[in-house]
Design a protein around this motif. Sequence first.
Motif, PDB file in Angstrom:
ATOM      1  N   GLY A 264       0.767  -1.225   0.000  1.00  0.00           N
ATOM      2  CA  GLY A 264       0.000   0.000   0.000  1.00  0.00           C
ATOM      3  C   GLY A 264       0.803   1.282   0.000  1.00  0.00           C
ATOM      4  O   GLY A 264       0.232   2.371   0.159  1.00  0.00           O
ATOM      5  N   ALA A 265       2.134   1.190  -0.185  1.00  0.00           N
ATOM      6  CA  ALA A 265       2.934   2.405  -0.283  1.00  0.00           C
ATOM      7  C   ALA A 265       2.538   3.201  -1.512  1.00  0.00           C
ATOM      8  O   ALA A 265       2.017   2.661  -2.492  1.00  0.00           O
ATOM      9  CB  ALA A 265       4.425   2.050  -0.339  1.00  0.00           C
ATOM     10  N   HIS A 266       2.796   4.498  -1.465  1.00  0.00           N
ATOM     11  CA  HIS A 266       2.416   5.384  -2.560  1.00  0.00           C
ATOM     12  C   HIS A 266       3.579   5.668  -3.519  1.00  0.00           C
ATOM     13  O   HIS A 266       3.362   6.057  -4.664  1.00  0.00           O
ATOM     14  CB  HIS A 266       1.890   6.697  -2.002  1.00  0.00           C
ATOM     15  CG  HIS A 266       0.756   6.523  -1.045  1.00  0.00           C
ATOM     16  ND1 HIS A 266       0.952   6.330   0.313  1.00  0.00           N
ATOM     17  CD2 HIS A 266      -0.576   6.466  -1.248  1.00  0.00           C
ATOM     18  CE1 HIS A 266      -0.224   6.195   0.907  1.00  0.00           C
ATOM     19  NE2 HIS A 266      -1.164   6.264  -0.011  1.00  0.00           N
ATOM     20  N   PHE A 267       4.796   5.519  -3.009  1.00  0.00           N
ATOM     21  CA  PHE A 267       6.009   5.708  -3.808  1.00  0.00           C
ATOM     22  C   PHE A 267       7.010   4.619  -3.433  1.00  0.00           C
ATOM     23  O   PHE A 267       7.010   4.121  -2.295  1.00  0.00           O
ATOM     24  CB  PHE A 267       6.700   7.043  -3.476  1.00  0.00           C
ATOM     25  CG  PHE A 267       6.117   8.266  -4.106  1.00  0.00           C
ATOM     26  CD1 PHE A 267       6.721   8.865  -5.214  1.00  0.00           C
ATOM     27  CD2 PHE A 267       4.980   8.857  -3.577  1.00  0.00           C
ATOM     28  CE1 PHE A 267       6.194  10.023  -5.767  1.00  0.00           C
ATOM     29  CE2 PHE A 267       4.446  10.009  -4.127  1.00  0.00           C
ATOM     30  CZ  PHE A 267       5.059  10.595  -5.231  1.00  0.00           C
ATOM     31  N   VAL A 268       7.888   4.299  -4.363  1.00  0.00           N
ATOM     32  CA  VAL A 268       9.136   3.612  -4.041  1.00  0.00           C
ATOM     33  C   VAL A 268      10.256   4.619  -4.263  1.00  0.00           C
ATOM     34  O   VAL A 268      10.181   5.465  -5.160  1.00  0.00           O
ATOM     35  CB  VAL A 268       9.343   2.336  -4.880  1.00  0.00           C
ATOM     36  CG1 VAL A 268       8.404   1.237  -4.418  1.00  0.00           C
ATOM     37  CG2 VAL A 268       9.166   2.608  -6.377  1.00  0.00           C
ATOM     38  N   LYS A 269      11.278   4.535  -3.441  1.00  0.00           N
ATOM     39  CA  LYS A 269      12.340   5.545  -3.433  1.00  0.00           C
ATOM     40  C   LYS A 269      13.687   4.846  -3.467  1.00  0.00           C
ATOM     41  O   LYS A 269      13.884   3.812  -2.834  1.00  0.00           O
ATOM     42  CB  LYS A 269      12.190   6.414  -2.185  1.00  0.00           C
ATOM     43  CG  LYS A 269      13.250   7.477  -1.991  1.00  0.00           C
ATOM     44  CD  LYS A 269      12.948   8.297  -0.729  1.00  0.00           C
ATOM     45  CE  LYS A 269      14.087   9.229  -0.366  1.00  0.00           C
ATOM     46  NZ  LYS A 269      13.812   9.997   0.876  1.00  0.00           N
ATOM     47  N   THR A 270      14.628   5.453  -4.171  1.00  0.00           N
ATOM     48  CA  THR A 270      15.913   4.802  -4.423  1.00  0.00           C
ATOM     49  C   THR A 270      16.803   4.679  -3.196  1.00  0.00           C
ATOM     50  O   THR A 270      17.470   3.666  -3.007  1.00  0.00           O
ATOM     51  CB  THR A 270      16.706   5.584  -5.483  1.00  0.00           C
ATOM     52  OG1 THR A 270      16.901   6.935  -5.026  1.00  0.00           O
ATOM     53  CG2 THR A 270      15.984   5.588  -6.811  1.00  0.00           C
ATOM     54  N   SER A 271      16.841   5.724  -2.364  1.00  0.00           N
ATOM     55  CA  SER A 271      17.938   5.816  -1.408  1.00  0.00           C
ATOM     56  C   SER A 271      17.629   6.793  -0.289  1.00  0.00           C
ATOM     57  O   SER A 271      16.811   7.708  -0.453  1.00  0.00           O
ATOM     58  CB  SER A 271      19.210   6.274  -2.149  1.00  0.00           C
ATOM     59  OG  SER A 271      20.274   6.552  -1.260  1.00  0.00           O
ATOM     60  N   THR A 272      18.306   6.619   0.834  1.00  0.00           N
ATOM     61  CA  THR A 272      18.281   7.626   1.896  1.00  0.00           C
ATOM     62  C   THR A 272      19.163   8.820   1.542  1.00  0.00           C
ATOM     63  O   THR A 272      19.035   9.890   2.120  1.00  0.00           O
ATOM     64  CB  THR A 272      18.801   7.044   3.211  1.00  0.00           C
ATOM     65  OG1 THR A 272      20.169   6.623   3.028  1.00  0.00           O
ATOM     66  CG2 THR A 272      17.967   5.868   3.674  1.00  0.00           C
ATOM     67  N   GLY A 273      20.097   8.602   0.615  1.00  0.00           N
ATOM     68  CA  GLY A 273      21.108   9.615   0.320  1.00  0.00           C
ATOM     69  C   GLY A 273      22.332   9.493   1.206  1.00  0.00           C
ATOM     70  O   GLY A 273      23.301  10.230   1.034  1.00  0.00           O
TER      71      GLY A 273
ATOM     72  N   ALA B 285      16.489   9.828  -5.093  1.00  0.00           N
ATOM     73  CA  ALA B 285      17.227  10.565  -4.066  1.00  0.00           C
ATOM     74  C   ALA B 285      18.672  10.096  -4.077  1.00  0.00           C
ATOM     75  O   ALA B 285      18.958   8.926  -4.341  1.00  0.00           O
ATOM     76  CB  ALA B 285      16.606  10.347  -2.686  1.00  0.00           C
ATOM     77  N   GLY B 286      19.562  11.027  -3.794  1.00  0.00           N
ATOM     78  CA  GLY B 286      20.985  10.718  -3.832  1.00  0.00           C
ATOM     79  C   GLY B 286      21.599  11.212  -5.121  1.00  0.00           C
ATOM     80  O   GLY B 286      21.334  10.664  -6.192  1.00  0.00           O
ATOM     81  N   GLY B 287      22.364  12.295  -5.037  1.00  0.00           N
ATOM     82  CA  GLY B 287      23.080  12.787  -6.207  1.00  0.00           C
ATOM     83  C   GLY B 287      22.272  13.647  -7.155  1.00  0.00           C
ATOM     84  O   GLY B 287      22.740  13.948  -8.263  1.00  0.00           O
ATOM     85  N   VAL B 288      21.068  14.063  -6.746  1.00  0.00           N
ATOM     86  CA  VAL B 288      20.254  14.920  -7.621  1.00  0.00           C
ATOM     87  C   VAL B 288      20.662  16.371  -7.341  1.00  0.00           C
ATOM     88  O   VAL B 288      20.018  17.077  -6.563  1.00  0.00           O
ATOM     89  CB  VAL B 288      18.750  14.700  -7.381  1.00  0.00           C
ATOM     90  CG1 VAL B 288      17.931  15.486  -8.408  1.00  0.00           C
ATOM     91  CG2 VAL B 288      18.401  13.220  -7.448  1.00  0.00           C
ATOM     92  N   ARG B 289      21.738  16.801  -7.990  1.00  0.00           N
ATOM     93  CA  ARG B 289      22.328  18.105  -7.685  1.00  0.00           C
ATOM     94  C   ARG B 289      22.243  19.103  -8.832  1.00  0.00           C
ATOM     95  O   ARG B 289      22.547  20.274  -8.638  1.00  0.00           O
ATOM     96  CB  ARG B 289      23.797  17.925  -7.278  1.00  0.00           C
ATOM     97  CG  ARG B 289      23.979  17.028  -6.064  1.00  0.00           C
ATOM     98  CD  ARG B 289      25.430  16.923  -5.641  1.00  0.00           C
ATOM     99  NE  ARG B 289      25.579  15.980  -4.550  1.00  0.00           N
ATOM    100  CZ  ARG B 289      25.841  14.686  -4.703  1.00  0.00           C
ATOM    101  NH1 ARG B 289      26.026  14.194  -5.912  1.00  0.00           N
ATOM    102  NH2 ARG B 289      25.944  13.892  -3.649  1.00  0.00           N
ATOM    103  N   THR B 290      21.867  18.652 -10.010  1.00  0.00           N
ATOM    104  CA  THR B 290      21.783  19.544 -11.171  1.00  0.00           C
ATOM    105  C   THR B 290      20.476  19.310 -11.903  1.00  0.00           C
ATOM    106  O   THR B 290      19.860  18.239 -11.795  1.00  0.00           O
ATOM    107  CB  THR B 290      22.944  19.299 -12.151  1.00  0.00           C
ATOM    108  OG1 THR B 290      22.794  17.994 -12.744  1.00  0.00           O
ATOM    109  CG2 THR B 290      24.299  19.405 -11.455  1.00  0.00           C
ATOM    110  N   LEU B 291      20.081  20.320 -12.684  1.00  0.00           N
ATOM    111  CA  LEU B 291      18.873  20.178 -13.491  1.00  0.00           C
ATOM    112  C   LEU B 291      19.019  19.067 -14.512  1.00  0.00           C
ATOM    113  O   LEU B 291      18.083  18.272 -14.727  1.00  0.00           O
ATOM    114  CB  LEU B 291      18.550  21.505 -14.179  1.00  0.00           C
ATOM    115  CG  LEU B 291      17.347  21.497 -15.127  1.00  0.00           C
ATOM    116  CD1 LEU B 291      16.070  21.084 -14.414  1.00  0.00           C
ATOM    117  CD2 LEU B 291      17.185  22.859 -15.791  1.00  0.00           C
TER     118      LEU B 291
END
Length: 232
Positions: free
Chosen positions: A146-155, A183-189
Motif C-alpha cells: 500500500g505504499a504510494h512511492f518507491v524511493k531509491t535511497s536515503t542519500g 534521491a541521492g546525487g540529484v544536484r543539477t537540473l
Amino acid sequence: MNVAKMIDHSLLRPELTIEDIRRGCDIAVRRDVASVCVRPSDVEFAAAALAGTGVLVGTVAGFPHGDTRTAVKVAEARALVEAGADEIDMVVHIGRLRGGDSDYVHDDIAAVVAAAQGRTVKAILENAYLSEEQTVMGCRLAERAGAHFVKTSTGFAPGGDATPAGIRLMRASVGPHLGVKAAGGVRTLDRLLSLHQAGANRFGATATEAILDAVAARQRGDAPAPTSGVTG
C-alpha cells in the motif's frame, strides 16, 4: 512540467540547527516546491512554518538503516502524523529484503502505511545494497503493502546516488499509479531531467535553489534548452 513541484527539499543532515531548518523552510516556500523533508524532531516546527503555504511537510521513519522493529516504526509514524507530517519516507528492513524474507518486508511497510492514516508513504529501498532482483522484489512488496512511492535511497548509503538504470528498473516493477522518487546525487537540473526521463516523478534534493535557478536560466535563454520543456 513544473520542476519545483517535483522536489522534496531535503533537510535531513544531522548537523542542521533549527535556524538551518527555518532557512530551508523559507527556501521551500519561496521556490514553491512539493515539500520539505525534515528530521522527525523538526516536524512540528516545519508544520508551523509551512502552514497555509501549500508546501507539504515530509519526514522519515526507520531512518537511515531501516532495522528498527516494526512496532517502533509504527509508533514513530503515528507520532509524526500527530505532529503534522503529510508524507513519511520509511526505510524498509534492508537486511530482511536482501535475505528474501518477503513476508517481513511486506508487513513492515503495511504497518507503517496503516499508521500513517492516509498520509503519503514512500518506501526507501536503498538500492545501493540490493541486486536487481532484490530491487524488483522490494518494489513489488511496497506496492502490495500500500505504499504510494518507491524511493531509491536515503542519500546516506555509500554509492547511493540515483541512476537512470535504477529508476527504469523501479518504474517497470510497479504499476502506473505508484510514484518513483529519486534521491541521492540529484544536484543539477540535467541530472534531474535524466532521471525524470527514466521514470522518476519526485526528487529528493539539497541543491534545490541551484536546480531551480537553472530552470529559470533556460527559460530566459541564458543556458542550453533541455530536451523537454520545463517550468519553475
